[in-house]
Design a protein around this motif. Structure first.
Motif, PDB file in Angstrom:
ATOM      1  N   GLU A   1      11.116   5.356 -25.999  1.00 58.88           N
ATOM      2  CA  GLU A   1      11.438   6.738 -26.625  1.00 58.88           C
ATOM      3  C   GLU A   1      11.646   7.794 -25.700  1.00 58.88           C
ATOM      4  O   GLU A   1      12.315   9.090 -26.004  1.00 58.88           O
ATOM      5  CB  GLU A   1      10.211   6.987 -27.383  1.00 58.88           C
ATOM      6  N   GLY A   2      11.595   7.576 -24.320  1.00 61.86           N
ATOM      7  CA  GLY A   2      11.843   8.712 -23.441  1.00 61.86           C
ATOM      8  C   GLY A   2      10.696   9.604 -22.740  1.00 61.86           C
ATOM      9  O   GLY A   2      10.885  10.425 -22.147  1.00 61.86           O
ATOM     10  N   GLU A   3       9.452   9.314 -23.614  1.00 64.71           N
ATOM     11  CA  GLU A   3       8.394  10.016 -23.103  1.00 64.71           C
ATOM     12  C   GLU A   3       8.069   9.717 -21.636  1.00 64.71           C
ATOM     13  O   GLU A   3       7.947   8.715 -21.355  1.00 64.71           O
ATOM     14  CB  GLU A   3       7.249   9.724 -23.810  1.00 64.71           C
ATOM     15  N   GLU A   4       7.691  10.837 -21.031  1.00 67.04           N
ATOM     16  CA  GLU A   4       7.083  10.638 -19.581  1.00 67.04           C
ATOM     17  C   GLU A   4       5.681  10.354 -19.751  1.00 67.04           C
ATOM     18  O   GLU A   4       4.442  11.165 -20.177  1.00 67.04           O
ATOM     19  CB  GLU A   4       7.287  11.989 -18.641  1.00 67.04           C
ATOM     20  N   ILE A   5       5.305   9.170 -19.254  1.00 64.54           N
ATOM     21  CA  ILE A   5       3.996   8.947 -19.536  1.00 64.54           C
ATOM     22  C   ILE A   5       3.213   8.543 -18.175  1.00 64.54           C
ATOM     23  O   ILE A   5       1.934   8.163 -18.085  1.00 64.54           O
ATOM     24  CB  ILE A   5       3.758   7.249 -20.122  1.00 64.54           C
ATOM     25  N   GLY A   6       4.105   8.509 -16.987  1.00 63.88           N
ATOM     26  CA  GLY A   6       3.687   8.393 -15.564  1.00 63.88           C
ATOM     27  C   GLY A   6       3.044   9.776 -14.972  1.00 63.88           C
ATOM     28  O   GLY A   6       3.112  10.853 -15.481  1.00 63.88           O
ATOM     29  N   GLU A   7       2.693   9.479 -13.794  1.00 60.58           N
ATOM     30  CA  GLU A   7       1.984  10.758 -13.027  1.00 60.58           C
ATOM     31  C   GLU A   7       3.002  11.063 -12.081  1.00 60.58           C
ATOM     32  O   GLU A   7       3.288  10.419 -11.018  1.00 60.58           O
ATOM     33  CB  GLU A   7       0.848  10.223 -12.408  1.00 60.58           C
ATOM     34  N   LYS A   8       3.416  12.703 -12.152  1.00 65.60           N
ATOM     35  CA  LYS A   8       4.272  13.113 -11.072  1.00 65.60           C
ATOM     36  C   LYS A   8       3.167  13.846 -10.286  1.00 65.60           C
ATOM     37  O   LYS A   8       2.311  14.507 -10.427  1.00 65.60           O
ATOM     38  CB  LYS A   8       4.969  14.336 -11.648  1.00 65.60           C
ATOM     39  N   ILE A   9       3.714  13.143  -8.906  1.00 68.06           N
ATOM     40  CA  ILE A   9       2.609  13.596  -7.792  1.00 68.06           C
ATOM     41  C   ILE A   9       3.316  14.357  -6.847  1.00 68.06           C
ATOM     42  O   ILE A   9       2.583  14.811  -5.887  1.00 68.06           O
ATOM     43  CB  ILE A   9       2.018  12.281  -7.348  1.00 68.06           C
TER      44      ILE A   9
ATOM     45  N   ARG B   1       4.832   8.675  -9.360  1.00 64.49           N
ATOM     46  CA  ARG B   1       4.066   7.619  -8.612  1.00 64.49           C
ATOM     47  C   ARG B   1       4.898   6.303  -8.756  1.00 64.49           C
ATOM     48  O   ARG B   1       5.119   5.583  -7.991  1.00 64.49           O
ATOM     49  CB  ARG B   1       2.721   7.525  -8.964  1.00 64.49           C
ATOM     50  N   SER B   2       5.444   5.944 -10.026  1.00 63.68           N
ATOM     51  CA  SER B   2       5.978   5.025 -10.239  1.00 63.68           C
ATOM     52  C   SER B   2       7.532   5.201 -10.805  1.00 63.68           C
ATOM     53  O   SER B   2       7.724   6.080 -11.434  1.00 63.68           O
ATOM     54  CB  SER B   2       5.438   4.007 -11.171  1.00 63.68           C
ATOM     55  N   CYS B   3       8.675   4.216 -10.799  1.00 63.73           N
ATOM     56  CA  CYS B   3       9.804   4.552 -11.079  1.00 63.73           C
ATOM     57  C   CYS B   3       9.782   4.176 -12.690  1.00 63.73           C
ATOM     58  O   CYS B   3      10.770   4.614 -13.519  1.00 63.73           O
ATOM     59  CB  CYS B   3      10.849   3.438 -10.375  1.00 63.73           C
ATOM     60  N   PHE B   4       8.699   3.548 -13.182  1.00 61.54           N
ATOM     61  CA  PHE B   4       8.552   3.119 -14.396  1.00 61.54           C
ATOM     62  C   PHE B   4       7.842   4.186 -15.228  1.00 61.54           C
ATOM     63  O   PHE B   4       6.513   3.962 -15.648  1.00 61.54           O
ATOM     64  CB  PHE B   4       7.894   1.765 -14.600  1.00 61.54           C
ATOM     65  N   TYR B   5       8.058   5.456 -15.108  1.00 66.43           N
ATOM     66  CA  TYR B   5       7.236   6.678 -15.675  1.00 66.43           C
ATOM     67  C   TYR B   5       7.580   7.100 -17.089  1.00 66.43           C
ATOM     68  O   TYR B   5       7.039   7.962 -17.568  1.00 66.43           O
ATOM     69  CB  TYR B   5       7.376   7.648 -14.731  1.00 66.43           C
ATOM     70  N   ARG B   6       8.580   6.411 -17.589  1.00 65.03           N
ATOM     71  CA  ARG B   6       8.838   6.627 -19.175  1.00 65.03           C
ATOM     72  C   ARG B   6       8.810   5.429 -20.129  1.00 65.03           C
ATOM     73  O   ARG B   6       9.380   4.471 -19.491  1.00 65.03           O
ATOM     74  CB  ARG B   6       9.997   7.632 -19.281  1.00 65.03           C
ATOM     75  N   ASN B   7       8.488   5.685 -21.325  1.00 67.73           N
ATOM     76  CA  ASN B   7       8.861   4.489 -22.258  1.00 67.73           C
ATOM     77  C   ASN B   7      10.040   4.522 -22.734  1.00 67.73           C
ATOM     78  O   ASN B   7      10.947   5.468 -22.573  1.00 67.73           O
ATOM     79  CB  ASN B   7       7.652   4.571 -23.166  1.00 67.73           C
TER      80      ASN B   7
ATOM     81  N   GLU C   1       0.889  -1.350  -0.115  1.00 69.87           N
ATOM     82  CA  GLU C   1       0.026   0.072  -0.137  1.00 69.87           C
ATOM     83  C   GLU C   1       0.826   1.131  -0.010  1.00 69.87           C
ATOM     84  O   GLU C   1       1.558   1.509   1.048  1.00 69.87           O
ATOM     85  CB  GLU C   1      -0.738   0.016   1.408  1.00 69.87           C
ATOM     86  N   GLN C   2       1.149   1.956  -1.169  1.00 68.24           N
ATOM     87  CA  GLN C   2       2.010   2.998  -1.218  1.00 68.24           C
ATOM     88  C   GLN C   2       1.246   4.362  -0.656  1.00 68.24           C
ATOM     89  O   GLN C   2       0.220   4.698  -1.350  1.00 68.24           O
ATOM     90  CB  GLN C   2       2.239   2.860  -2.920  1.00 68.24           C
ATOM     91  N   THR C   3       2.096   5.183  -0.059  1.00 67.96           N
ATOM     92  CA  THR C   3       1.523   6.335   0.402  1.00 67.96           C
ATOM     93  C   THR C   3       2.411   7.335  -0.376  1.00 67.96           C
ATOM     94  O   THR C   3       3.652   7.383  -0.328  1.00 67.96           O
ATOM     95  CB  THR C   3       1.926   6.685   1.977  1.00 67.96           C
ATOM     96  N   GLY C   4       1.691   8.214  -1.140  1.00 67.35           N
ATOM     97  CA  GLY C   4       2.508   9.245  -2.187  1.00 67.35           C
ATOM     98  C   GLY C   4       3.333   8.418  -3.073  1.00 67.35           C
ATOM     99  O   GLY C   4       2.622   7.264  -3.497  1.00 67.35           O
ATOM    100  N   GLY C   5       4.516   8.977  -3.607  1.00 71.02           N
ATOM    101  CA  GLY C   5       5.100   8.548  -4.818  1.00 71.02           C
ATOM    102  C   GLY C   5       5.955   7.554  -4.375  1.00 71.02           C
ATOM    103  O   GLY C   5       6.659   7.554  -3.139  1.00 71.02           O
ATOM    104  N   ALA C   6       6.297   6.469  -5.273  1.00 72.04           N
ATOM    105  CA  ALA C   6       7.466   5.510  -5.131  1.00 72.04           C
ATOM    106  C   ALA C   6       8.814   5.919  -5.491  1.00 72.04           C
ATOM    107  O   ALA C   6       9.760   5.741  -5.097  1.00 72.04           O
ATOM    108  CB  ALA C   6       7.118   4.278  -5.554  1.00 72.04           C
ATOM    109  N   CYS C   7       8.703   6.742  -6.619  1.00 72.85           N
ATOM    110  CA  CYS C   7       9.899   7.338  -7.104  1.00 72.85           C
ATOM    111  C   CYS C   7      10.439   8.473  -6.658  1.00 72.85           C
ATOM    112  O   CYS C   7       9.866   9.449  -6.490  1.00 72.85           O
ATOM    113  CB  CYS C   7       9.884   7.388  -8.670  1.00 72.85           C
ATOM    114  N   HIS C   8      11.870   8.726  -6.466  1.00 72.39           N
ATOM    115  CA  HIS C   8      12.544   9.849  -5.662  1.00 72.39           C
ATOM    116  C   HIS C   8      12.388  10.930  -6.740  1.00 72.39           C
ATOM    117  O   HIS C   8      12.771  12.253  -6.198  1.00 72.39           O
ATOM    118  CB  HIS C   8      13.983   9.382  -5.340  1.00 72.39           C
ATOM    119  N   THR C   9      12.038  10.760  -7.869  1.00 76.61           N
ATOM    120  CA  THR C   9      11.758  11.957  -8.924  1.00 76.61           C
ATOM    121  C   THR C   9      10.765  12.495  -8.826  1.00 76.61           C
ATOM    122  O   THR C   9      10.423  13.548  -9.447  1.00 76.61           O
ATOM    123  CB  THR C   9      12.079  11.313 -10.415  1.00 76.61           C
ATOM    124  N   GLY C  10       9.744  12.184  -8.189  1.00 72.85           N
ATOM    125  CA  GLY C  10       8.421  12.538  -7.764  1.00 72.85           C
ATOM    126  C   GLY C  10       7.203  11.948  -8.496  1.00 72.85           C
ATOM    127  O   GLY C  10       6.254  12.461  -8.464  1.00 72.85           O
TER     128      GLY C  10
END
Length: 120
Positions: free
Chosen positions: A105-113, A97-103, A86-95
């Motif tokens: 091609e380098g596009e940011e597809i994740g949610e910065k929270i 939600r997930s560390c797997f936030y880009r594809n 059960e994640q509180t806030g974001g998991a990635c230190h970059t801000g």
């Protein structure tokens, strides 16, 4: 119960994947040593081994973005663990939600929270 000493560690470490228990989103991949895994089991809060700092760290100890353990699963080869959390806030230190936030091609597809530069 599986004895954590029977797991297959590589140079003292085992891969640990954190997955949101509700959404099944993969949040991060990190490493654990035996002590980190034991503390995770004992406290029900994710602990990892920082390879860069060469030290144990409790996820969210400075940000408050903790991972409460729902279940711990061991893969068939006993060389990786899956943490259902059960994640509180974001998991990635970059801000994000997930560390797997880009594809690829380098596009940011994740949610910065959150803003990683803000002190919490």
């Amino acid at each position: 119960m599986i004895n954590i000493n029977d797991l297959k560690y590589d140079n003292g470490l085992i891969a640990a994947i954190a997955q949101d228990n509700e959404t099944k989103e993969v949040l991060m991949c990190a490493f654990m040593n035996r002590e980190a895994l034991q503390r995770t089991i004992d406290t029900k809060i994710a602990h990892y081994w920082s390879r860069s700092r060469q030290s144990l760290w409790k996820k969210g100890e400075s940000s408050g973005h903790i991972q409460k353990i729902i279940d711990i699963r061991i893969d068939c080869d006993m060389d990786a663990v899956l943490l259902l959390v059960e994640q509180t806030g974001g998991a990635c230190h970059t801000g994000f939600r997930s560390c797997f936030y880009r594809n690829i091609e380098g596009e940011e597809i994740g949610e910065k929270i959150f803003d990683p530069d803000k002190v919490y």
